[in-house]
Design a protein around this motif. Structure first.
Motif, PDB file in Angstrom:
ATOM      1  N   ARG A 155       0.852  -1.182   0.000  1.00  0.00           N
ATOM      2  CA  ARG A 155       0.000   0.000   0.000  1.00  0.00           C
ATOM      3  C   ARG A 155       0.890   1.235   0.000  1.00  0.00           C
ATOM      4  N   LEU A 156       0.527   2.227  -0.788  1.00  0.00           N
ATOM      5  CA  LEU A 156       1.340   3.438  -0.906  1.00  0.00           C
ATOM      6  C   LEU A 156       0.505   4.671  -0.581  1.00  0.00           C
ATOM      7  N   PHE A 157       1.138   5.653   0.048  1.00  0.00           N
ATOM      8  CA  PHE A 157       0.499   6.961   0.242  1.00  0.00           C
ATOM      9  C   PHE A 157       1.573   8.028   0.161  1.00  0.00           C
ATOM     10  N   ASN A 158       1.165   9.239  -0.205  1.00  0.00           N
ATOM     11  CA  ASN A 158       2.154  10.320  -0.355  1.00  0.00           C
ATOM     12  C   ASN A 158       1.698  11.632   0.283  1.00  0.00           C
ATOM     13  N   GLY A 159       0.631  11.588   1.035  1.00  0.00           N
ATOM     14  CA  GLY A 159       0.150  12.801   1.692  1.00  0.00           C
ATOM     15  C   GLY A 159      -0.731  13.664   0.819  1.00  0.00           C
ATOM     16  N   ALA A 160      -0.976  13.229  -0.433  1.00  0.00           N
ATOM     17  CA  ALA A 160      -1.754  14.071  -1.358  1.00  0.00           C
ATOM     18  C   ALA A 160      -2.790  13.288  -2.152  1.00  0.00           C
ATOM     19  N   ASP A 161      -2.451  12.062  -2.528  1.00  0.00           N
ATOM     20  CA  ASP A 161      -3.301  11.328  -3.473  1.00  0.00           C
ATOM     21  C   ASP A 161      -4.027  10.138  -2.862  1.00  0.00           C
ATOM     22  N   GLY A 162      -4.191  10.111  -1.559  1.00  0.00           N
ATOM     23  CA  GLY A 162      -4.886   9.000  -0.928  1.00  0.00           C
ATOM     24  C   GLY A 162      -3.988   7.785  -0.768  1.00  0.00           C
ATOM     25  N   GLU A 163      -4.614   6.623  -0.544  1.00  0.00           N
ATOM     26  CA  GLU A 163      -3.851   5.381  -0.361  1.00  0.00           C
ATOM     27  C   GLU A 163      -4.149   4.455  -1.527  1.00  0.00           C
ATOM     28  N   TRP A 164      -3.096   3.852  -2.077  1.00  0.00           N
ATOM     29  CA  TRP A 164      -3.220   3.006  -3.262  1.00  0.00           C
ATOM     30  C   TRP A 164      -2.700   1.594  -2.993  1.00  0.00           C
ATOM     31  N   LEU A 165      -3.393   0.642  -3.610  1.00  0.00           N
ATOM     32  CA  LEU A 165      -2.874  -0.719  -3.660  1.00  0.00           C
ATOM     33  C   LEU A 165      -1.939  -0.787  -4.864  1.00  0.00           C
ATOM     34  N   ALA A 166      -0.749  -1.341  -4.646  1.00  0.00           N
ATOM     35  CA  ALA A 166       0.220  -1.415  -5.745  1.00  0.00           C
ATOM     36  C   ALA A 166       0.853  -2.797  -5.754  1.00  0.00           C
ATOM     37  N   ARG A 167       1.419  -3.157  -6.918  1.00  0.00           N
ATOM     38  CA  ARG A 167       2.101  -4.457  -7.056  1.00  0.00           C
ATOM     39  C   ARG A 167       3.583  -4.203  -7.246  1.00  0.00           C
ATOM     40  N   LEU A 168       4.379  -5.017  -6.557  1.00  0.00           N
ATOM     41  CA  LEU A 168       5.824  -4.848  -6.659  1.00  0.00           C
ATOM     42  C   LEU A 168       6.330  -5.304  -8.010  1.00  0.00           C
ATOM     43  N   GLY A 169       7.208  -4.452  -8.607  1.00  0.00           N
ATOM     44  CA  GLY A 169       7.910  -4.847  -9.824  1.00  0.00           C
ATOM     45  C   GLY A 169       9.393  -4.865  -9.519  1.00  0.00           C
ATOM     46  N   ASP A 170      10.198  -4.526 -10.477  1.00  0.00           N
ATOM     47  CA  ASP A 170      11.640  -4.539 -10.297  1.00  0.00           C
ATOM     48  C   ASP A 170      12.099  -3.169  -9.771  1.00  0.00           C
ATOM     49  N   GLY A 171      12.242  -3.033  -8.489  1.00  0.00           N
ATOM     50  CA  GLY A 171      12.709  -1.775  -7.904  1.00  0.00           C
ATOM     51  C   GLY A 171      11.648  -0.698  -7.846  1.00  0.00           C
ATOM     52  N   SER A 172      10.424  -1.048  -8.191  1.00  0.00           N
ATOM     53  CA  SER A 172       9.358  -0.064  -8.155  1.00  0.00           C
ATOM     54  C   SER A 172       8.044  -0.780  -7.838  1.00  0.00           C
ATOM     55  N   ALA A 173       6.964  -0.011  -7.772  1.00  0.00           N
ATOM     56  CA  ALA A 173       5.641  -0.609  -7.558  1.00  0.00           C
ATOM     57  C   ALA A 173       4.666   0.088  -8.504  1.00  0.00           C
ATOM     58  N   ARG A 174       3.683  -0.659  -8.982  1.00  0.00           N
ATOM     59  CA  ARG A 174       2.752  -0.110  -9.975  1.00  0.00           C
ATOM     60  C   ARG A 174       1.371   0.008  -9.330  1.00  0.00           C
ATOM     61  N   CYS A 175       0.805   1.220  -9.358  1.00  0.00           N
ATOM     62  CA  CYS A 175      -0.479   1.472  -8.704  1.00  0.00           C
ATOM     63  C   CYS A 175      -1.600   0.708  -9.402  1.00  0.00           C
ATOM     64  N   ASP A 176      -2.348  -0.060  -8.630  1.00  0.00           N
ATOM     65  CA  ASP A 176      -3.481  -0.800  -9.159  1.00  0.00           C
ATOM     66  C   ASP A 176      -4.781  -0.009  -9.002  1.00  0.00           C
TER      67      ASP A 176
END
Lengths: 248, 248
Positions: free
Chosen positions: A46-67
């Protein structure tokens, strides 16, 4: 929840979050996910940045992709906390508890009886971020450098009440309705100096409050003030038919 | 205050306190006064025993002699705290904060998701005593051994409400008037198990409450519940013209 029943890890990132966006993860985050959480490509975070809410994401290679978005951002206008920093693990607890209990901004203040060393803002920020990730907040409290009381009260917004947590027993209990922006000031273990207290009480935005009959440590007073504020705000919200959640 | 501006040391003793009474001090207390506080014969200390109020006393040879009473004993009926014990320094903080914030009794409870080791009641008692000495309380919370939920709820007094601090977000905010004896139950980090929650909600004395929008750590939830209770009690006291202090 993950398949093993543990909650999906939650990380603060600084990039924008939107459907399909690929979000770079820091080295520290990658190590944490791989070594501590034992997650790999395709696993959920789960990702959050203080501005865009909370997102479910999938791990990739060194990054995560917002679902998909799990929660919309809510306006974060938690009370500010001004405090004389206690030492070592008490300071860490103060930051952690203040974050869990919704403080919007943390400002260490040097008062007459404040003992060195000064609180390091980078440490405060790291503790606040960790606590925000853990407690489900959608933002992280802003952590400022330590300053004098005059500096901290300069440019004070007109509509923000500063509740002076006064251990002398003279203040009235913090009472509702808890409306409008608020801030709390918690003094050092030795208390405010008499002249300091007089100067503070003479300022128009200052309201002295009592946090009960006992002498509270700095971190206890900070947590108690924020907890009481959350409850009073929630009770006022229920009474007026607004949402019962404490965050405005 | 002592001549150097520091507060007069405050010690819990188990003997009766009355004018002229000579009170024996433990080896630990004598060492603390001599080596840490650097006090000697004739110096002042404050004594309390949970029954006879707080007394000013003068140090003699291995004992202290009561001079005069500083405060009368107040009835100590603080809320009970039942909690799934967190680990290490978080447990210590929980006990310290609960003592500062007026808990009357501390009961560690083993819930389904509680992790070992069990909390040692002798340690809880030592931490509670130290916090009571420091925060100015006239009593020390009773510290019980860890037990199951059924054991903890056996023989439950009819008039004591048990506020279930429920992180699921379903409870209403803790609201006043905060009247009558109360208790709080705080679950483990992983939350209550579903069956546990259902069983609790079916009990007549249980009232689920929410402590705000975030997921609180055990020690934060405990402090937040007690702080909110103190403030609601104090506000209710002011509204009805009773004393503004939070302790009844």
């Amino acid at each position: 929840m993950r398949r093993d029943g543990r909650p999906v890890p939650r990380l603060h990132v600084s990039s924008p979050l939107a459907a399909g966006t690929r979000v770079p993860l820091s080295d520290g985050q990658r190590r944490y996910l791989a070594r501590v959480m034992r997650l790999g490509q395709g696993d959920a975070v789960r990702l959050f940045n203080g501005a865009d809410g909370e997102w479910l994401a999938r791990l990739g290679d060194g990054s995560a992709r917002c679902d998909g978005r799990l929660r919309a951002q809510t306006p974060g206008d938690g009370p500010w906390l001004l405090f004389s920093p206690p030492k070592r693990d008490r300071l860490r607890f103060l930051v952690e508890k203040a974050t869990e209990l919704g403080a919007g901004r943390l400002t260490p203040v040097t008062l007459e009886r404040t003992e060195p060393p000064a609180a390091r803002p980078d440490r405060l920020a790291a503790w606040a971020l960790e606590a925000a990730e853990q407690c489900g907040r959608l933002d992280v409290p802003a952590c400022r450098g330590q300053r004098t009381l005059d500096e901290a009260l300069g440019d004070w917004p007109r509509d923000r009440v500063l509740y002076l947590c006064d251990a002398s027993g003279e203040g009235r209990p913090l009472a509702g309705p808890a409306a409008g922006p608020a801030a709390f000031l918690v003094g050092p273990e030795g208390g405010f100096a008499p002249a300091e207290l007089e100067g503070l009480k003479a300022r128009p935005m200052v309201v002295p409050v009592s946090l009960g009959p006992h002498v509270l440590r700095v971190e206890t007073a900070a947590a108690a003030a924020l907890a009481a504020w959350q409850t009073l705000t929630a009770v006022a919200g229920v009474a007026t038919g607004r949402d019962g959640a404490a965050a405005p």
